[in-house]
Design an enzyme around this catalytic site. Structure first.
Site, PDB file in Angstrom:
ATOM      1  N   CYS A   3      44.382  47.084  37.186  1.00 12.51           N
ATOM      2  CA  CYS A   3      44.412  46.488  35.700  1.00 12.51           C
ATOM      3  C   CYS A   3      45.796  46.821  35.356  1.00 12.51           C
ATOM      4  O   CYS A   3      46.594  46.098  34.367  1.00 12.51           O
ATOM      5  CB  CYS A   3      43.314  46.950  34.845  1.00 12.51           C
ATOM      6  SG  CYS A   3      43.154  48.865  34.712  1.00 12.51           S
ATOM      7  N   HIS A  26      41.092  52.000  31.213  1.00 12.95           N
ATOM      8  CA  HIS A  26      41.412  50.532  31.628  1.00 12.95           C
ATOM      9  C   HIS A  26      42.544  49.908  30.763  1.00 12.95           C
ATOM     10  O   HIS A  26      42.793  50.484  29.540  1.00 12.95           O
ATOM     11  CB  HIS A  26      40.279  50.101  31.164  1.00 12.95           C
ATOM     12  CG  HIS A  26      40.282  48.501  31.623  1.00 12.95           C
ATOM     13  ND1 HIS A  26      40.471  47.833  33.090  1.00 12.95           N
ATOM     14  CD2 HIS A  26      40.022  47.253  30.891  1.00 12.95           C
ATOM     15  CE1 HIS A  26      40.309  46.670  32.954  1.00 12.95           C
ATOM     16  NE2 HIS A  26      40.191  46.319  31.619  1.00 12.95           N
TER      17      HIS A  26
END
Length: 475
Positions: free
Chosen positions: A113, A422
């Site tokens: 990510c 994330h």
């Protein structure tokens, strides 16, 4: 018999203790995955450690506990909508953007990510998209990592134009070759999470070596001033002045330093981005004085002598903790502006050069106020195609000639350390509409959501901001 038990990761689902027999044809394993997920074998892409499983042979190195990544979507039977159908004329601006064609997302290839968010933010720069679209090799150095990453970025941007989800495997492999730290794996064989700002810096460094500067005129002025497109549109310059505190007769020294991003340092006193930027632009240090013949106190000041068209600001949110061996995150709420004025960070010489365009901005605002008063009671007219003044100095394409910026993209982190959590990209589409790029999930959000990214808790915190030049309309 070579039989193994592996884990299969499909989207957000994780299946454990899946039997694999490499004596059997790979298609039987794909049939097993079809029974688990409903993804047809011909729609499956099975990966392990960057390799892709073939239909006719086991070309992957499988072992007990390995993590196998499954890419592909199952064909679902249409269902009755859970919520009533909403017509587009009844939607607000953000809802309408979601209902219409959304831009392309990027597949997460296992803790990637950080790379996906970086690519989405850089894709928000139209000049970079143009520069990459015209990039081609000159017949030399085609095996270099800089060429591989530049070619991969060109390919990804072209695929993203089609609006379908892109799997950035080629860029990931090129990034692994350029910087092996991004290829590190954990105990279960999956890639480790990495620092998105380090990825951002690495990609720009590679593009810096390969993308030539853009010429405004058929002259060599730009070529002489800038060695690459990245320096031209993303690079700024500091004027660094060193002055003695103890000997007023000692002459000050002035040097130049180039930068590709500004750092917003976070401390107990910092509440706003502007103060975080200024906090380290004047600092005291001790060094040997040749005149006094001993260590003496000096003041070092940094002022910007060249503003780039696209200004990158990194929030220094991670601090290394030796005992834990991690980059711990500073969660403090730091407010950032949607429109940023860099004027007070500049040298007096640059400030003087910025004044003419700044006066034009003020004149336009005054005229708009007068027009609004006149047209307040008149029927609304459709807005015609808007034309803009140039945002760069005549002799420096890629610079900013006003000091005014508007926020174009935000890269955020959710979690407690740079090696976990994330990363997500938030990119302005137009006006009050932004797109949230959470890997392959793309949704439209309003400006209010962007302002919530300032930190202060476990929600997404702004980590890297990308400001674009504020454009001046021609009247």
């Amino acid at each position: 018999m070579p039989a193994f038990k592996v884990k299969v990761k499909w989207g957000r689902e994780l299946y454990t203790d899946i039997d694999v027999n490499t004596d059997e044809e790979p298609i039987l394993f794909k049939a097993q995955l079809f029974a688990l997920t409903g993804v047809q074998p011909d729609r499956q892409k099975v990966m392990c450690k960057g390799g892709i499983l073939k239909d006719d042979q086991w070309n992957l190195q499988i072992k007990d506990g390995a993590v196998v990544l499954l890419l592909g979507s199952k064909e679902s039977v249409p269902e009755v909508p859970a919520t009533p159908v909403k017509f587009i004329e009844d939607m607000n601006e953000a809802e309408a953007a979601t209902a219409m064609r959304l831009p392309a997302g990027l597949t997460n290839l296992g803790n990637t990510c950080y790379m996906n968010a970086t690519v989405q933010c850089l894709n928000a720069v139209p000049e970079l998209r143009t520069a990459l679209s015209t990039f081609s090799h000159d017949g030399t150095d085609t095996m270099s990592t800089a060429f591989s990453i530049s070619s991969a970025m060109k390919s990804i941007f072209a695929q993203m134009e089609k609006g379908t989800t892109v799997t950035p495997i080629v860029l990931l492999q090129a990034l692994h070759r350029a910087s092996p730290q991004f290829a590190q794996t954990g105990e279960n064989g999956t890639y480790r999470q990495q620092d998105a700002n380090e990825c951002w810096a690495e990609i720009l460094k590679m593009l810096q070596q390969k993308l030539r500067p853009t010429n405004q005129e058929p002259s060599n002025t730009v070529q002489k001033r800038h060695s690459s497109f990245i320096d031209q549109f993303f690079g700024g310059t500091f004027e660094v002045k060193m002055s003695s505190e103890e000997d007023p007769d000692e002459p000050s020294t002035v040097t130049s330093e180039n930068f590709l991003q500004l750092s917003c340092f976070i401390s107990m006193d910092v509440k706003y981005m502007q103060s975080g930027l200024k906090s380290k632009m004047k600092e005291q240090l001790v060094k040997k004085s040749e005149i006094l013949g001993r260590d003496a106190k000096y003041i070092r000041t940094y002022l910007v002598s060249r503003l780039p068209a696209y200004l990158t600001v990194q929030f220094v949110r991670f601090q290394y903790k030796g005992k834990e061996g991690i980059n711990a995150k500073v969660l403090k709420d730091i407010k950032f502006p949607m429109d940023f004025d860099a004027f007070e960070l500049c040298t007096p010489e640059l400030q003087n050069k910025l004044c003419p365009m700044r006066s034009k901005f003020k004149d336009l605002e005054d005229k708009k106020m007068d027009v609004d008063v006149v047209k307040r009671n008149e029927p609304n007219e459709e807005k015609k195609d808007v034309k803009y003044e140039q945002f760069w100095f005549d002799d420096d394409l890629g610079s900013n000639n006003s000091g005014y910026y508007t926020l174009q993209a935000v890269l955020t982190h959710k979690g407690r350390s740079s090696s976990s959590g994330h990363y997500v990209a938030w990119v302005r589409s137009s006006g009050d509409v932004w797109f949230k790029f959470d890997d392959d999930e793309v949704s439209a959000v309003a400006t209010d959501e962007i302002l919530r990214l300032s930190g202060g808790g476990d929600w997404h915190c702004a980590y890297v901001l990308l400001y674009a030049p504020r454009r001046l309309e021609k009247l």
